[in-house]
Scaffold this active site. Structure first.
Site, short mmCIF file in Angstrom:
data_model
loop_
_atom_site.label_atom_id
_atom_site.label_comp_id
_atom_site.label_asym_id
_atom_site.label_seq_id
_atom_site.Cartn_x
_atom_site.Cartn_y
_atom_site.Cartn_z
N PRO A 8 -3.20 99.94 15.37
CA PRO A 8 -4.50 100.01 15.76
C PRO A 8 -5.18 100.92 16.87
CG PRO A 8 -3.78 97.82 15.42
CD PRO A 8 -2.65 98.65 15.59
N GLU A 9 -6.10 101.54 17.18
CA GLU A 9 -6.42 102.49 17.71
C GLU A 9 -8.03 102.19 18.27
OE1 GLU A 9 -5.30 106.65 17.64
OE2 GLU A 9 -3.65 106.05 16.49
N HIS A 16 3.15 84.12 11.20
CA HIS A 16 2.99 84.89 12.39
C HIS A 16 1.57 84.50 12.62
CE1 HIS A 16 6.54 87.07 11.21
NE2 HIS A 16 5.96 87.65 10.01
N ARG A 54 5.03 91.67 14.45
CA ARG A 54 5.77 92.31 15.32
C ARG A 54 5.66 91.92 16.91
NH1 ARG A 54 7.23 98.39 13.77
NH2 ARG A 54 8.69 97.90 15.36
#
Ligand SMILES: [Zn+2]
Length: 270
Positions: free
Chosen positions: A2-3, A92, A111
């Site tokens: 994501p940016e 997660h 992650r």
């Protein structure tokens, strides 16, 4: 990963859902996120009301009624989503926040490169970076021109340097450089003023178009309501090595710079 456009999309999708809601309970299942989650994380959130959401670079900011800020960085695979109370636990789901209307705000991150923290409002600069946001008024051609002077680094590395410009990553910098007709490996210090003008204008345009399409969902990215973005199908160069340039038909090239892949059209970009 994501940016800026993806984080902005999450902010917009959650702003109306979270504003005015109180945090009832915080369940922290995993402290081993980026930087580690502070011991007092839950205590600083519980009982607080969320005033409003904002964004700074790639950080989502939830301003709390005591002047502190809940910071969320999505890292590579982070998802911050809101769901009904009945949503079953998922693998997660590292942070589960119960709101006063019973809904769950969940931070899921396979992650674990993401970060969650509660920080004082006046510590935001040191916690979330001082780089200029490319959608803010301060990101002008003159400001970019000054940032590039005497820099021997590539224009791509400079645009991705979060300490200077906050929010751009590998996907959007490749796209921006294509639309500005500048090769990723060009030395930043050699950019002409007119190229900086073009880069600033193109940056705003590409980011706005990406936000309009809900960002790019290449792997895990989802907005705050769990919806995928659609901008990946509008990429001109990113991840298109060997495919024809959408403008001139020349095969897109890929090259590794500083461990990250650059994609460019050898004919359209100089
Ligand atoms: Zn081309």
């Amino acid at each position: 990963m994501p940016e800026l456009p993806e984080v902005e999309t999450v902010v917009r999708s959650l702003a109306g859902e979270l504003a005015g809601r109180r945090v009832v309970r915080v369940l922290l299942r995993e402290r081993r996120l980026r930087g580690g989650v502070a011991r007092d994380f839950a205590a600083r959130l519980e009982g607080r009301c969320i005033d409003r959401l904002a964004r700074r670079g790639k950080y989502l900011l939830a301003w709390l009624d005591d002047g502190a800020v809940l910071l969320v960085h999505l890292g590579m695979t982070g998802q911050l989503t809101i769901a009904p109370p009945s949503r079953p636990d998922r693998v997660h789901d590292h942070v589960v926040i119960t709101l006063d209307d019973g809904r769950l705000l969940t931070f899921n991150d396979a992650r674990r490169f993401g970060r969650v923290a509660v920080v004082a409002g006046d510590a935001l600069g040191e916690e979330a970076g001082e780089g200029v946001d490319p959608l803010a008024d301060g990101f002008t051609a003159e400001a970019l021109f000054r940032l590039t002077r005497r820099r021997r680094t590539s224009v791509k590395a400079l645009l991705m340097d979060q300490r200077r410009i906050a929010g751009l990553g590998n996907i959007y910098v490749n796209e921006i450089l294509f639309h500005a007709a500048v090769r990723p490996g060009r030395r930043a210090g050699r950019l002409a003023r007119a190229e900086c003008e073009r880069l600033v204008a193109v940056t705003r345009r590409v980011l706005a178009a990406a936000i309009e399409r809900g960002g790019s969902s290449i792997s895990d990215y989802r907005d705050g309501l769990g919806r995928a973005g659609d901008f990946q199908s509008h990429h001109h160069v990113y991840d298109r090595a060997g495919e024809p340039c959408r403008r001139c038909g020349t095969a897109i090239r890929s090259r590794v710079h500083a461990g990250r892949s650059s994609f460019y059209c050898p004919r359209c970009q100089r």
